[in-house]
Write a protein that holds these residues in place. Structure first.
Motif, PDB file in Angstrom:
ATOM      1  N   VAL A  33       4.231  11.030  -7.459  1.00 56.11           N
ATOM      2  CA  VAL A  33       4.696   9.638  -7.382  1.00 56.11           C
ATOM      3  C   VAL A  33       3.548   8.770  -6.890  1.00 56.11           C
ATOM      4  CG1 VAL A  33       7.095  10.286  -6.915  1.00 56.11           C
ATOM      5  CG2 VAL A  33       5.545   9.887  -4.995  1.00 56.11           C
ATOM      6  N   ASP A  34       3.600   7.493  -7.236  1.00 54.66           N
ATOM      7  CA  ASP A  34       2.610   6.524  -6.760  1.00 54.66           C
ATOM      8  C   ASP A  34       3.359   5.398  -6.068  1.00 54.66           C
ATOM      9  OD1 ASP A  34       0.235   5.318  -6.258  1.00 54.66           O
ATOM     10  OD2 ASP A  34       0.062   4.367  -8.230  1.00 54.66           O
ATOM     11  N   CYS A  35       2.863   4.988  -4.910  1.00 53.26           N
ATOM     12  CA  CYS A  35       3.541   3.977  -4.112  1.00 53.26           C
ATOM     13  C   CYS A  35       2.546   2.890  -3.725  1.00 53.26           C
ATOM     14  CB  CYS A  35       4.141   4.595  -2.848  1.00 53.26           C
ATOM     15  SG  CYS A  35       5.283   5.958  -3.165  1.00 53.26           S
ATOM     16  N   PRO A  36       2.981   1.626  -3.715  1.00 55.24           N
ATOM     17  CA  PRO A  36       2.073   0.541  -3.344  1.00 55.24           C
ATOM     18  C   PRO A  36       1.782   0.539  -1.849  1.00 55.24           C
ATOM     19  CG  PRO A  36       4.289  -0.308  -3.668  1.00 55.24           C
ATOM     20  CD  PRO A  36       4.335   1.132  -4.078  1.00 55.24           C
ATOM     21  N   GLY A  37       0.626   0.027  -1.493  1.00 52.20           N
ATOM     22  CA  GLY A  37       0.270  -0.109  -0.087  1.00 52.20           C
ATOM     23  C   GLY A  37      -0.783   0.884   0.336  1.00 52.20           C
ATOM     24  N   THR A  38      -1.554   0.484   1.362  1.00 53.84           N
ATOM     25  CA  THR A  38      -2.587   1.367   1.909  1.00 53.84           C
ATOM     26  C   THR A  38      -2.389   1.638   3.390  1.00 53.84           C
ATOM     27  OG1 THR A  38      -3.996  -0.559   2.323  1.00 53.84           O
ATOM     28  CG2 THR A  38      -4.303   0.610   0.230  1.00 53.84           C
ATOM     29  N   LYS A  39      -1.641   0.783   4.081  1.00 58.31           N
ATOM     30  CA  LYS A  39      -1.408   0.954   5.510  1.00 58.31           C
ATOM     31  C   LYS A  39      -0.290   1.963   5.728  1.00 58.31           C
ATOM     32  CE  LYS A  39      -0.531  -1.637   9.769  1.00 58.31           C
ATOM     33  NZ  LYS A  39      -0.237  -2.969  10.352  1.00 58.31           N
ATOM     34  N   LYS A  40      -0.497   2.873   6.671  1.00 56.31           N
ATOM     35  CA  LYS A  40       0.489   3.913   6.948  1.00 56.31           C
ATOM     36  C   LYS A  40       1.684   3.304   7.674  1.00 56.31           C
ATOM     37  CE  LYS A  40       1.053   8.349   9.325  1.00 56.31           C
ATOM     38  NZ  LYS A  40       0.382   9.358  10.174  1.00 56.31           N
ATOM     39  N   THR A  41       2.722   3.002   6.914  1.00 57.94           N
ATOM     40  CA  THR A  41       3.956   2.463   7.472  1.00 57.94           C
ATOM     41  C   THR A  41       5.074   3.458   7.213  1.00 57.94           C
ATOM     42  OG1 THR A  41       4.518   1.344   5.400  1.00 57.94           O
ATOM     43  CG2 THR A  41       3.177   0.105   7.003  1.00 57.94           C
ATOM     44  N   PRO A  42       6.177   3.381   7.957  1.00 62.37           N
ATOM     45  CA  PRO A  42       7.305   4.300   7.703  1.00 62.37           C
ATOM     46  C   PRO A  42       7.792   4.262   6.260  1.00 62.37           C
ATOM     47  CG  PRO A  42       7.596   3.195   9.812  1.00 62.37           C
ATOM     48  CD  PRO A  42       6.412   2.546   9.155  1.00 62.37           C
ATOM     49  N   SER A  43       7.821   3.073   5.645  1.00 65.98           N
ATOM     50  CA  SER A  43       8.295   2.974   4.266  1.00 65.98           C
ATOM     51  C   SER A  43       7.326   3.651   3.296  1.00 65.98           C
ATOM     52  CB  SER A  43       8.497   1.510   3.885  1.00 65.98           C
ATOM     53  OG  SER A  43       7.273   0.785   3.988  1.00 65.98           O
TER      54      SER A  43
END
Length: 313
Positions: free
Chosen positions: A284-294
């Motif tokens: 899977v690929d997910c947007p974002g680079t900052k390690k957040t819970p989401s």
């Protein structure tokens, strides 16, 4: 109590010099061989797991009469089977106890033990020597027996061979010929590591309570569905959070732990091959680079161990 009375009550009593309490504590820790624990560096652990040191020669094992604990012990066989490369000294000590020889504990590269293993014939047992070797990072690079007899007894299949001979004649009935095995397509099972290990962990000590049970159930499923097994490939995967080197080391560590648990559950070690793919094969690929819970939750399918079985029914 007056000042004079207090002086009288303490007369003749000697108090430790300032700082001597710390000295006594340090001496006690040295005598006990206790050193403060430290986290294991994943890269150092990966190097230890990949090491292939030569087995020690018989003369490299210390003489039994030189041991501090000459009686030896009857070890927990399941703990012995869990010993693997890449473990720290605290983990080895948790499984096997302190070494039996005066070889030092802080920087010792070898820990030696005297183990008694039962042969399966009444109360008969044999005594063997066992050595765990460590690298510069004090991580285990291998465990070795002096002689092969004890190593053979430790294999699960060896228990069947060590039974008493029958006292009565046995009638042998020739079984009917079995049909030829039917080849099966490769079966791939994906185990989500979030249900196996704590986040960021991959060693045996990082297993979640239900993790061991999941791997044992997998071993039962493999034996139930495959009459013959050609090979089992175990590949660890991670998400993209963290460096490439960190994720490569974490993925191989998780694959090795699953491999060791399958061996402990009765799967032939010669059939198993473990490897790590790090973060190179996401599903899977997910947007974002900052390690957040989401983001961590979104990337969960990428954190997995894939087991591919080839064989026949």
């Amino acid at each position: 109590m007056t000042l004079r009375a207090r002086k009288t009550a303490t007369a003749g009593r000697r108090f430790p010099a300032r700082g001597s309490g710390l000295h006594l504590l340090a001496a006690a820790l040295l005598l006990a061989g206790c050193a403060p624990g430290r986290p294991i560096d994943p890269l150092a652990q990966a190097r230890a797991m990949a090491a292939q040191p030569a087995a020690p020669a018989a003369e490299e094992f210390p003489a039994i009469e030189m041991a501090r604990w000459k009686e030896g012990v009857f070890p927990n066989l399941e703990n012995l089977r869990l010993v693997s490369r890449g473990m720290g000294k605290d983990q080895i000590r948790h499984l096997l106890g302190w070494p039996h020889f005066d070889e030092g504990l802080w920087g010792a590269r070898d820990w030696n033990y005297i183990f008694h293993l039962r042969t399966g014939k009444a109360t008969e047992f044999i005594t063997c020597q066992y050595m765990v070797r460590f690298d510069d990072s004090m991580l285990s690079t291998g465990a070795f027996w002096k002689g092969s007899e004890c190593a053979d007894l430790l294999r699960p299949a060896a228990k069947v061979a060590m039974t008493e001979a029958p006292t009565k004649p046995v009638v042998v009935v020739q079984p009917l010929p079995s049909p030829a095995p039917t080849p099966l397509p490769p079966k791939k099972i994906s185990l989500g590591t979030d249900g196996l290990f704590r986040f960021g962990g991959g060693a045996l000590s990082d297993l979640q309570p239900q993790g061991r049970q999941k791997v044992e159930q997998l071993a039962q499923e493999i034996r139930r569905n495959f009459r013959t097994i050609q090979s089992i490939s175990i590949t660890g995967h991670t998400d993209r959070l963290g460096s490439t080197a960190y994720n490569d080391a974490l993925s191989i560590r998780r694959a090795n732990t699953v491999r060791d648990l399958l061996v402990n559950a009765g799967i032939d070690e010669a059939l198993l091959r473990a490897s790590g793919a790090g973060k190179s094969q996401p599903v899977v690929d997910c947007p974002g680079t900052k390690k957040t819970p989401s983001l961590v939750a979104c990337l969960q399918p990428n954190r997995r161990v894939e087991v591919e079985v080839r064989g026949a029914a």
